[in-house]
Scaffold this active site. Structure first.
Site, short mmCIF file in Angstrom:
data_model
loop_
_atom_site.label_atom_id
_atom_site.label_comp_id
_atom_site.label_asym_id
_atom_site.label_seq_id
_atom_site.Cartn_x
_atom_site.Cartn_y
_atom_site.Cartn_z
N LEU A 1 -3.31 -8.73 9.69
CA LEU A 1 -4.56 -8.22 10.29
C LEU A 1 -5.75 -8.55 9.40
O LEU A 1 -6.80 -7.89 9.47
CB LEU A 1 -4.50 -6.70 10.49
N GLN B 1 5.90 -17.36 1.58
CA GLN B 1 5.11 -16.19 1.97
C GLN B 1 3.65 -16.52 1.62
O GLN B 1 3.33 -16.73 0.44
CB GLN B 1 5.57 -14.92 1.24
N GLY C 1 -5.82 -8.03 6.24
CA GLY C 1 -5.95 -6.91 5.31
C GLY C 1 -6.65 -5.72 5.96
O GLY C 1 -7.17 -4.85 5.25
N TYR D 1 3.22 -4.06 -6.96
CA TYR D 1 2.62 -3.14 -5.98
C TYR D 1 2.58 -1.71 -6.55
O TYR D 1 3.58 -1.21 -7.08
CB TYR D 1 3.40 -3.15 -4.65
N ARG E 1 0.83 -1.21 0.00
CA ARG E 1 0.00 0.00 0.00
C ARG E 1 0.86 1.26 0.00
O ARG E 1 0.43 2.32 0.45
CB ARG E 1 -0.91 -0.02 1.24
N ARG F 1 1.20 4.02 13.73
CA ARG F 1 1.01 2.57 13.90
C ARG F 1 2.30 1.79 13.64
O ARG F 1 2.55 0.78 14.29
CB ARG F 1 -0.09 2.07 12.96
P1 NAP Z 1 -2.52 -5.97 7.18
O1 NAP Z 1 -1.59 -5.55 8.28
O2 NAP Z 1 -3.37 -7.17 7.38
O3 NAP Z 1 -3.50 -4.76 6.78
C1 NAP Z 1 -3.03 -3.45 6.70
C2 NAP Z 1 -4.19 -2.56 6.44
O4 NAP Z 1 -5.01 -2.54 7.61
C3 NAP Z 1 -3.82 -1.11 6.13
O5 NAP Z 1 -4.67 -0.63 5.11
C4 NAP Z 1 -4.09 -0.42 7.44
O6 NAP Z 1 -4.47 0.93 7.27
C5 NAP Z 1 -5.30 -1.20 7.93
N1 NAP Z 1 -5.55 -1.09 9.37
C6 NAP Z 1 -6.76 -0.86 9.92
N2 NAP Z 1 -6.66 -0.80 11.25
C7 NAP Z 1 -5.39 -1.00 11.56
C8 NAP Z 1 -4.69 -1.05 12.79
N3 NAP Z 1 -5.30 -0.88 13.96
N4 NAP Z 1 -3.38 -1.29 12.79
C9 NAP Z 1 -2.75 -1.49 11.61
N5 NAP Z 1 -3.36 -1.45 10.40
C10 NAP Z 1 -4.67 -1.20 10.37
O7 NAP Z 1 -1.57 -6.19 5.96
P2 NAP Z 1 -1.67 -5.94 4.36
O8 NAP Z 1 -1.38 -4.52 4.08
O9 NAP Z 1 -2.90 -6.53 3.81
O10 NAP Z 1 -0.45 -6.84 3.90
C11 NAP Z 1 0.82 -6.66 4.52
C12 NAP Z 1 1.94 -6.96 3.56
O11 NAP Z 1 1.85 -8.32 3.13
C13 NAP Z 1 1.91 -6.16 2.25
O12 NAP Z 1 2.44 -4.86 2.39
C14 NAP Z 1 2.77 -7.02 1.37
O13 NAP Z 1 4.14 -6.79 1.65
C15 NAP Z 1 2.38 -8.42 1.83
N6 NAP Z 1 1.37 -9.05 0.94
C16 NAP Z 1 1.75 -10.09 0.17
C17 NAP Z 1 0.84 -10.73 -0.66
C18 NAP Z 1 1.32 -11.89 -1.49
O14 NAP Z 1 0.56 -12.38 -2.33
N7 NAP Z 1 2.53 -12.35 -1.29
C19 NAP Z 1 -0.50 -10.30 -0.71
C20 NAP Z 1 -0.88 -9.24 0.11
C21 NAP Z 1 0.05 -8.62 0.94
P3 NAP Z 1 -3.43 2.14 7.61
O15 NAP Z 1 -2.35 2.06 6.59
O16 NAP Z 1 -4.28 3.35 7.48
O17 NAP Z 1 -2.95 1.90 9.01
#
Ligand code: NAP
Length: 300
Positions: free
Chosen positions: A213, A181, A215, A57, A27, A270
């Site tokens: 989390l 991963q 997503g 990304y 993101r 955060r």
């Molecule tokens: P996540 O930590 O599950 O979700 C993050 C999202 O949750 C952000 O949009 C964040 O918003 C929001 N959020 C809401 N409340 C929150 C809180 N209290 N604390 C923290 N975040 C909160 O992770 P993700 O972004 O979906 O994925 C994490 C990483 O995994 C990615 O950056 C990427 O490196 C990797 N990934 C890999 C794949 C793959 O296929 N290999 C797929 C998806 C992701 P804010 O930014 O506003 O805090």
């Protein structure tokens, strides 16, 4: 027995010591360089040394495919010391509309272009983003071995692979596959049961947990199951005076494969809270209670 499950310690991945929590850049694109740098700085201040990105990304932003890597490259151009301190992981192999290509020619070019965007000579870890069903693992292995020999990629990992896809690729690689991963969180439990975490332990592979989390769904629970899981996480968070997110990461890290949650928040406040995740301890009964609540059934 009500003793606590062990505390997370620093881990070894791709021949480097890394933080038990990584920070991810799904993101990340769309920000200006100053904002991007502030996030990377905050992650370092929080003790993070492992950073995860991918060529795709940013494809949902005006900058398009490659823009998250390019933004990180701009941060490195401004502050080269950040690159030197970082264990950097990227991925390739997804093309919007195709959707996957792991042919030798495509991977060789994808790796070169990623390095150019990132303004670096090599990455410590390069991961196949998703399995391409139309490339023989021997061909994938040849391309990755060439890139490894050329010093472009320090180590090789897989993402969203099954255990048998992983074993098939490993069979043709002269170097070990160092990491999985896959999606893993209290809301997404597949790796516990599909053999991925078992294979990680069996083969000494690191396990990176994406969307820890759910997503963001655990930040803002919208259904009964998520609310029930969140309330158990909140109880643990309250015990240690940490955020729900921190309690969630600690639940993920409590598995014996020592999963590395890839924290996805782009919010600097955060990001700074990441070290809170090292405080909570789970008893077996508490850890299983989160699992069973998410499953909506008791284990036999
Ligand atoms: P996540 O930590 O599950 O979700 C993050 C999202 O949750 C952000 O949009 C964040 O918003 C929001 N959020 C809401 N409340 C929150 C809180 N209290 N604390 C923290 N975040 C909160 O992770 P993700 O972004 O979906 O994925 C994490 C990483 O995994 C990615 O950056 C990427 O490196 C990797 N990934 C890999 C794949 C793959 O296929 N290999 C797929 C998806 C992701 P804010 O930014 O506003 O805090």
């Amino acid at each position: 027995m009500s003793e606590n499950l062990p505390a997370p310690a620093s881990l070894s991945l791709a021949g480097h010591e890394v933080s038990p929590i990584a920070w991810g850049m799904w993101r990340f694109a769309g920000a200006d360089v100053a904002t991007a740098r502030a996030r990377v700085d905050a992650a370092f201040e929080a003790g993070v040394t492992l950073f995860d990105t991918a060529d795709i990304y940013g494809c949902d932003t005006p900058g398009g495919f490659g823009s998250a890597e390019a933004l990180l490259g701009e941060v490195f151009a401004e502050a080269p010391q950040l690159r030197e301190r970082m264990v950097l992981a990227t991925k390739g192999g997804i093309i919007l509309g195709v959707p996957y290509d792991s042919s030798a020619a495509y991977l060789a070019s994808a790796i070169d272009i990623s390095l150019r965007r990132l303004r670096t000579e090599h990455v410590e870890l390069w991961q196949i983003h998703r399995p391409d069903l139309l490339t023989h693992p021997q061909e994938i292995a040849r391309a990755l071995e060439d890139a490894h020999r050329a010093g472009k990629i320090g180590a090789i990992g897989v993402s969203n692979f099954t255990p048998s896809q992983t074993a098939a690729l490993a069979r043709f690689l002269p170097v070990p596959l160092v990491s999985h991963q896959s999606e893993f969180s209290p809301l997404h439990l597949d790796p516990l049961f599909d053999g991925i975490l078992d294979q990680s332990m069996e083969c000494g592979m690191g396990f990176l947990a994406w969307s820890p989390l759910g997503g963001g769904r655990l930040g803002d629970p919208a259904d009964e199951r998520t609310r029930a899981v969140a309330s158990l996480l909140d109880a643990k968070a309250g015990e240690y005076d940490v955020s729900r997110a921190a309690a969630t990461y600690s639940w993920v890290m409590a598995h014996p494969a020592r999963p590395i949650p890839i924290v996805g928040t782009q919010n600097v406040t955060r990001i700074r809270e990441i070290p809170q995740a090292f405080a909570p301890r789970w008893t077996r009964a508490e850890w299983y209670a989160v699992l069973q609540t998410s499953m909506g059934e008791k284990l036999p």
